[in-house]
Motif scaffolding. Structure first.
Motif, PDB file in Angstrom:
ATOM      1  N   TYR A   1       0.956  -1.090  -0.048  1.00 56.72           N
ATOM      2  CA  TYR A   1       0.129   0.079  -0.027  1.00 56.72           C
ATOM      3  C   TYR A   1       0.927   1.129  -0.051  1.00 56.72           C
ATOM      4  O   TYR A   1       1.944   1.343   0.693  1.00 56.72           O
TER       5      TYR A   1
ATOM      6  N   SER B   1       3.371   1.100   3.184  1.00 50.70           N
ATOM      7  CA  SER B   1       3.097   0.261   4.201  1.00 50.70           C
ATOM      8  C   SER B   1       2.721  -1.279   3.848  1.00 50.70           C
ATOM      9  O   SER B   1       2.532  -1.429   2.741  1.00 50.70           O
TER      10      SER B   1
ATOM     11  N   GLY C   1      -1.564  -5.755   9.639  1.00 51.35           N
ATOM     12  CA  GLY C   1      -2.102  -5.252  10.858  1.00 51.35           C
ATOM     13  C   GLY C   1      -1.634  -4.132  11.707  1.00 51.35           C
ATOM     14  O   GLY C   1      -1.872  -3.691  12.819  1.00 51.35           O
ATOM     15  N   ASN C   2      -0.275  -3.941  11.192  1.00 47.39           N
ATOM     16  CA  ASN C   2       0.561  -3.041  11.785  1.00 47.39           C
ATOM     17  C   ASN C   2       0.945  -2.173  10.719  1.00 47.39           C
ATOM     18  O   ASN C   2       1.890  -2.263  10.165  1.00 47.39           O
ATOM     19  N   GLU C   3       0.171  -0.926  10.484  1.00 49.27           N
ATOM     20  CA  GLU C   3       0.407  -0.329   9.313  1.00 49.27           C
ATOM     21  C   GLU C   3       1.268   1.106   9.528  1.00 49.27           C
ATOM     22  O   GLU C   3       0.951   1.974   8.972  1.00 49.27           O
ATOM     23  N   LYS C   4       2.357   0.840  10.005  1.00 50.19           N
ATOM     24  CA  LYS C   4       3.366   1.742   9.992  1.00 50.19           C
ATOM     25  C   LYS C   4       3.720   2.209   8.705  1.00 50.19           C
ATOM     26  O   LYS C   4       3.961   1.224   7.765  1.00 50.19           O
ATOM     27  N   LEU C   5       4.253   3.493   8.745  1.00 42.85           N
ATOM     28  CA  LEU C   5       4.544   4.114   7.237  1.00 42.85           C
ATOM     29  C   LEU C   5       6.050   4.056   7.378  1.00 42.85           C
ATOM     30  O   LEU C   5       6.559   4.542   8.217  1.00 42.85           O
TER      31      LEU C   5
ATOM     32  N   PHE D   1       8.477   6.261   5.246  1.00 50.47           N
ATOM     33  CA  PHE D   1       8.684   7.423   4.220  1.00 50.47           C
ATOM     34  C   PHE D   1       9.861   7.527   3.321  1.00 50.47           C
ATOM     35  O   PHE D   1      10.890   7.088   3.986  1.00 50.47           O
TER      36      PHE D   1
END
Lengths: 114, 113
Positions: B32, B93, B97-101, B103
């Motif tokens: 994503y 991401s 279940g852990n959608e930390k980004l 960058f």
């Protein structure tokens, strides 16, 4: 509905002092992410919390840094014994679901360590 | 280890023309992708996103293209307006279940009137 609030906006600390950064999520949001942006770099993930629980702290330095998100009140990022390398902008994002495209960012706290 | 890369630190475009911002990624677990816009002294603002099951997503003047095989995405802004001048961050991401980004380092876009 107020946006994500962070305070203070600017924080100056001397080496060895403690810094406390606060993040008040949007109403109804139970997920909080903290990111750090060093000068001339992108934002880097630090920690992901969901009300009273730390879900992922893989981006947090092993020492001096801690985070909490109590049942009542804002999320707190705490940095003990700050060093010059901690100078950065710290952003939090809150989300109602934790999904990537529902993260709303606060204005950030700019920490300067003298 | 920079997993999301924006190789152009800056870009200048004439008002009314197309702005194209590029982003490359290395982690094949990313599924994503998002673009954020950031003004000085403010937090990033979400612009547009795309799932790995698509190759294009459009929202008004903004279109994001994804080339999975090349691990490359781009943001097109057309027509460019002076208010588009900002720093643009690409983020990715893994929807696990852990959608930390994660960058990129950002591209500073300047629209020339």
């Amino acid at each position: 509905n107020a946006g994500v609030m962070q305070n203070p906006r600017h924080l100056v600390r001397r080496r060895g002092q403690e810094a406390r950064l606060r993040c008040s999520p949007m109403k109804g949001h139970s997920h909080v992410y903290w990111y750090r942006q060093l000068p001339e770099e992108g934002l880097k993930f630090m920690v992901y919390l969901q009300k009273e629980n730390i879900i992922d702290e893989s981006g947090m330095p092993k020492e001096r840094f801690s985070a909490e998100f109590p049942k009542e009140g804002p999320s707190i990022l705490r940095i003990q014994q700050v060093v010059r390398g901690d100078s950065a902008a710290y952003f939090c994002a809150s989300s109602p679901t934790g999904l990537a495209d529902t993260q709303y960012f606060g204005p950030g706290t700019r920490l300067t360590v003298l | 280890d920079q997993q999301v890369k924006q190789n152009s630190p800056s870009l200048s475009v004439q008002e009314g023309r197309i702005s194209i911002l590029n982003c490359d990624y290395t982690n094949s677990m990313f599924d994503y992708f998002l673009w954020y816009k950031k003004y000085p002294a403010e937090g990033p603002t979400f612009l547009i996103s795309i799932s790995s099951i698509k190759d294009k997503n459009e929202d008004g003047r903004f279109t994001v293209f994804l080339n999975k095989s090349a691990k490359h995405l781009s943001l097109h802004i057309v027509p460019s307006q002076p208010g588009d001048s900002a720093v643009y961050f690409c983020a990715a991401s893994a929807q696990d279940g852990n959608e930390k980004l994660t960058f990129g380092t950002g591209t500073r876009l300047t629209i020339i009137p």
